[in-house]
Design a protein around this motif. Structure first.
Motif, PDB file in Angstrom:
ATOM      1  N   ASN A   1       0.840  -1.188   0.000  1.00  0.00           N
ATOM      2  CA  ASN A   1       0.000   0.000   0.000  1.00  0.00           C
ATOM      3  C   ASN A   1       0.879   1.244   0.000  1.00  0.00           C
ATOM      4  OD1 ASN A   1      -1.705   2.159   0.654  1.00  0.00           O
ATOM      5  ND2 ASN A   1      -3.115   0.797   1.717  1.00  0.00           N
ATOM      6  N   TRP A   2       0.951   1.902  -1.150  1.00  0.00           N
ATOM      7  CA  TRP A   2       1.826   3.073  -1.311  1.00  0.00           C
ATOM      8  C   TRP A   2       1.388   4.236  -0.456  1.00  0.00           C
ATOM      9  CZ3 TRP A   2       5.912   1.274  -3.208  1.00  0.00           C
ATOM     10  CH2 TRP A   2       5.872   0.246  -4.138  1.00  0.00           C
ATOM     11  N   THR A   3       0.086   4.403  -0.310  1.00  0.00           N
ATOM     12  CA  THR A   3      -0.411   5.504   0.507  1.00  0.00           C
ATOM     13  C   THR A   3       0.080   5.366   1.933  1.00  0.00           C
ATOM     14  OG1 THR A   3      -2.368   5.604  -0.893  1.00  0.00           O
ATOM     15  CG2 THR A   3      -2.498   6.716   1.217  1.00  0.00           C
ATOM     16  N   VAL A   4       0.028   4.161   2.455  1.00  0.00           N
ATOM     17  CA  VAL A   4       0.506   3.906   3.812  1.00  0.00           C
ATOM     18  C   VAL A   4       2.018   4.087   3.876  1.00  0.00           C
ATOM     19  CG1 VAL A   4       0.766   2.119   5.598  1.00  0.00           C
ATOM     20  CG2 VAL A   4      -1.418   2.392   4.404  1.00  0.00           C
ATOM     21  N   GLU A   5       2.717   3.627   2.849  1.00  0.00           N
ATOM     22  CA  GLU A   5       4.178   3.705   2.825  1.00  0.00           C
ATOM     23  C   GLU A   5       4.684   5.150   2.918  1.00  0.00           C
ATOM     24  OE1 GLU A   5       8.028   2.233   2.774  1.00  0.00           O
ATOM     25  OE2 GLU A   5       6.162   1.149   3.020  1.00  0.00           O
ATOM     26  N   LEU A   6       3.996   6.072   2.265  1.00  0.00           N
ATOM     27  CA  LEU A   6       4.419   7.476   2.259  1.00  0.00           C
ATOM     28  C   LEU A   6       3.644   8.344   3.241  1.00  0.00           C
ATOM     29  CD1 LEU A   6       4.907   8.125  -1.560  1.00  0.00           C
ATOM     30  CD2 LEU A   6       6.668   7.862   0.190  1.00  0.00           C
ATOM     31  N   GLN A   7       2.743   7.759   3.999  1.00  0.00           N
ATOM     32  CA  GLN A   7       1.861   8.554   4.853  1.00  0.00           C
ATOM     33  C   GLN A   7       2.615   9.393   5.879  1.00  0.00           C
ATOM     34  OE1 GLN A   7      -1.568   8.766   4.306  1.00  0.00           O
ATOM     35  NE2 GLN A   7      -1.200  10.549   5.570  1.00  0.00           N
ATOM     36  N   ASP A   8       3.607   8.812   6.541  1.00  0.00           N
ATOM     37  CA  ASP A   8       4.349   9.574   7.551  1.00  0.00           C
ATOM     38  C   ASP A   8       5.022  10.796   6.936  1.00  0.00           C
ATOM     39  OD1 ASP A   8       3.601   7.781   9.528  1.00  0.00           O
ATOM     40  OD2 ASP A   8       5.487   6.667   9.458  1.00  0.00           O
ATOM     41  N   GLU A   9       5.693  10.584   5.806  1.00  0.00           N
ATOM     42  CA  GLU A   9       6.365  11.701   5.141  1.00  0.00           C
ATOM     43  C   GLU A   9       5.357  12.734   4.642  1.00  0.00           C
ATOM     44  OE1 GLU A   9       7.022   8.503   4.516  1.00  0.00           O
ATOM     45  OE2 GLU A   9       9.156   8.236   4.953  1.00  0.00           O
ATOM     46  N   ALA A  10       4.226  12.265   4.127  1.00  0.00           N
ATOM     47  CA  ALA A  10       3.189  13.173   3.633  1.00  0.00           C
ATOM     48  C   ALA A  10       2.607  14.008   4.770  1.00  0.00           C
ATOM     49  CB  ALA A  10       2.086  12.396   2.927  1.00  0.00           C
ATOM     50  N   ASN A  11       2.397  13.406   5.924  1.00  0.00           N
ATOM     51  CA  ASN A  11       1.876  14.146   7.072  1.00  0.00           C
ATOM     52  C   ASN A  11       2.857  15.214   7.540  1.00  0.00           C
ATOM     53  OD1 ASN A  11      -0.508  12.687   7.123  1.00  0.00           O
ATOM     54  ND2 ASN A  11       0.198  11.263   8.691  1.00  0.00           N
ATOM     55  N   VAL A  12       4.128  14.835   7.637  1.00  0.00           N
ATOM     56  CA  VAL A  12       5.145  15.804   8.061  1.00  0.00           C
ATOM     57  C   VAL A  12       5.237  16.940   7.046  1.00  0.00           C
ATOM     58  CG1 VAL A  12       7.619  16.119   8.486  1.00  0.00           C
ATOM     59  CG2 VAL A  12       6.442  14.124   9.415  1.00  0.00           C
ATOM     60  N   LEU A  13       5.223  16.613   5.765  1.00  0.00           N
ATOM     61  CA  LEU A  13       5.280  17.632   4.718  1.00  0.00           C
ATOM     62  C   LEU A  13       4.071  18.552   4.783  1.00  0.00           C
ATOM     63  CD1 LEU A  13       6.452  18.955   2.210  1.00  0.00           C
ATOM     64  CD2 LEU A  13       5.441  17.105   0.851  1.00  0.00           C
ATOM     65  N   SER A  14       2.896  18.002   4.936  1.00  0.00           N
ATOM     66  CA  SER A  14       1.679  18.806   5.010  1.00  0.00           C
ATOM     67  C   SER A  14       1.724  19.759   6.204  1.00  0.00           C
ATOM     68  CB  SER A  14       0.461  17.889   5.108  1.00  0.00           C
ATOM     69  OG  SER A  14      -0.716  18.637   5.237  1.00  0.00           O
ATOM     70  N   ASN A  15       2.125  19.253   7.349  1.00  0.00           N
ATOM     71  CA  ASN A  15       2.220  20.105   8.543  1.00  0.00           C
ATOM     72  C   ASN A  15       3.263  21.199   8.368  1.00  0.00           C
ATOM     73  OD1 ASN A  15       0.234  18.612   9.832  1.00  0.00           O
ATOM     74  ND2 ASN A  15       1.697  17.289  10.869  1.00  0.00           N
ATOM     75  N   ALA A  16       4.394  20.850   7.768  1.00  0.00           N
ATOM     76  CA  ALA A  16       5.446  21.840   7.554  1.00  0.00           C
ATOM     77  C   ALA A  16       4.994  22.904   6.554  1.00  0.00           C
ATOM     78  CB  ALA A  16       6.723  21.158   7.071  1.00  0.00           C
ATOM     79  N   ALA A  17       4.290  22.499   5.510  1.00  0.00           N
ATOM     80  CA  ALA A  17       3.790  23.455   4.517  1.00  0.00           C
ATOM     81  C   ALA A  17       2.790  24.410   5.149  1.00  0.00           C
ATOM     82  CB  ALA A  17       3.158  22.711   3.347  1.00  0.00           C
ATOM     83  N   GLN A  18       1.902  23.883   5.984  1.00  0.00           N
ATOM     84  CA  GLN A  18       0.925  24.732   6.657  1.00  0.00           C
ATOM     85  C   GLN A  18       1.609  25.721   7.602  1.00  0.00           C
ATOM     86  OE1 GLN A  18      -1.866  22.102   8.557  1.00  0.00           O
ATOM     87  NE2 GLN A  18      -2.792  21.480   6.611  1.00  0.00           N
ATOM     88  N   ALA A  19       2.588  25.234   8.355  1.00  0.00           N
ATOM     89  CA  ALA A  19       3.302  26.113   9.291  1.00  0.00           C
ATOM     90  C   ALA A  19       4.039  27.221   8.542  1.00  0.00           C
ATOM     91  CB  ALA A  19       4.282  25.294  10.130  1.00  0.00           C
ATOM     92  N   TYR A  20       4.662  26.860   7.436  1.00  0.00           N
ATOM     93  CA  TYR A  20       5.398  27.848   6.642  1.00  0.00           C
ATOM     94  C   TYR A  20       4.447  28.851   5.989  1.00  0.00           C
ATOM     95  CZ  TYR A  20       8.643  29.742   3.167  1.00  0.00           C
ATOM     96  OH  TYR A  20       9.411  30.577   2.390  1.00  0.00           O
ATOM     97  N   ALA A  21       3.309  28.392   5.520  1.00  0.00           N
ATOM     98  CA  ALA A  21       2.337  29.289   4.897  1.00  0.00           C
ATOM     99  C   ALA A  21       1.771  30.277   5.917  1.00  0.00           C
ATOM    100  CB  ALA A  21       1.205  28.485   4.255  1.00  0.00           C
ATOM    101  N   GLN A  22       1.581  29.824   7.149  1.00  0.00           N
ATOM    102  CA  GLN A  22       1.023  30.683   8.186  1.00  0.00           C
ATOM    103  C   GLN A  22       2.066  31.606   8.805  1.00  0.00           C
ATOM    104  OE1 GLN A  22      -0.815  27.927  10.906  1.00  0.00           O
ATOM    105  NE2 GLN A  22      -2.488  27.471   9.498  1.00  0.00           N
ATOM    106  N   ASP A  23       3.317  31.170   8.813  1.00  0.00           N
ATOM    107  CA  ASP A  23       4.389  31.944   9.441  1.00  0.00           C
ATOM    108  C   ASP A  23       5.679  31.713   8.653  1.00  0.00           C
ATOM    109  OD1 ASP A  23       5.895  33.461  11.205  1.00  0.00           O
ATOM    110  OD2 ASP A  23       5.995  31.893  12.751  1.00  0.00           O
ATOM    111  N   PRO A  24       5.895  32.509   7.579  1.00  0.00           N
ATOM    112  CA  PRO A  24       7.032  32.268   6.676  1.00  0.00           C
ATOM    113  C   PRO A  24       8.392  32.704   7.244  1.00  0.00           C
ATOM    114  CG  PRO A  24       5.770  34.136   5.912  1.00  0.00           C
ATOM    115  CD  PRO A  24       5.035  33.575   7.100  1.00  0.00           C
TER     116      PRO A  24
END
Length: 111
Positions: free
Chosen positions: A38-61
């Protein structure tokens, strides 16, 4: 920054869709990937970290948030490359090009 974040989201979605459908029971990849992998599961941890980092950067660059975002994106792309053995041969060139384009965009991001 906004266009880069949009591009990042697009790539994240594209990789997730491509990887979730890349190998099936009827069409194993050239690397002999497991049919139930399951590729979605395989990349899920990295995708979650990336999503959180993108949101944090967008809110506070800030520089710190930018560097965290770049590191998370690098980790995601590395993980995507680590599992590219199961991308069907017909899709391999597009997959490799998308990763290369993402790396180029990431390299262009100045913190």
């Amino acid at each position: 920054m906004s266009s880069f974040l949009k591009f990042s989201a697009f790539l994240l979605i594209t990789f997730t869709i491509t990887l979730s459908t890349a190998c099936s029971k009827d069409n194993p990849g050239p690397g002999g990937c497991a049919a139930n992998f399951n590729w979605t599961v395989e990349l899920q941890d990295e995708a979650n970290v990336l999503s959180n980092a993108a949101q944090a950067y967008a809110q506070d660059p800030t520089t710190e948030n930018c560097n965290t975002y770049k590191d998370a994106y690098q980790d995601y792309l590395d993980a995507a490359e680590d599992i590219d053995f199961c991308v069907p041969a017909a899709d391999q060139a597009a997959y490799d090009a998308a990763i290369e384009d993402a790396r180029d965009s990431l390299d262009d991001l100045q913190c």
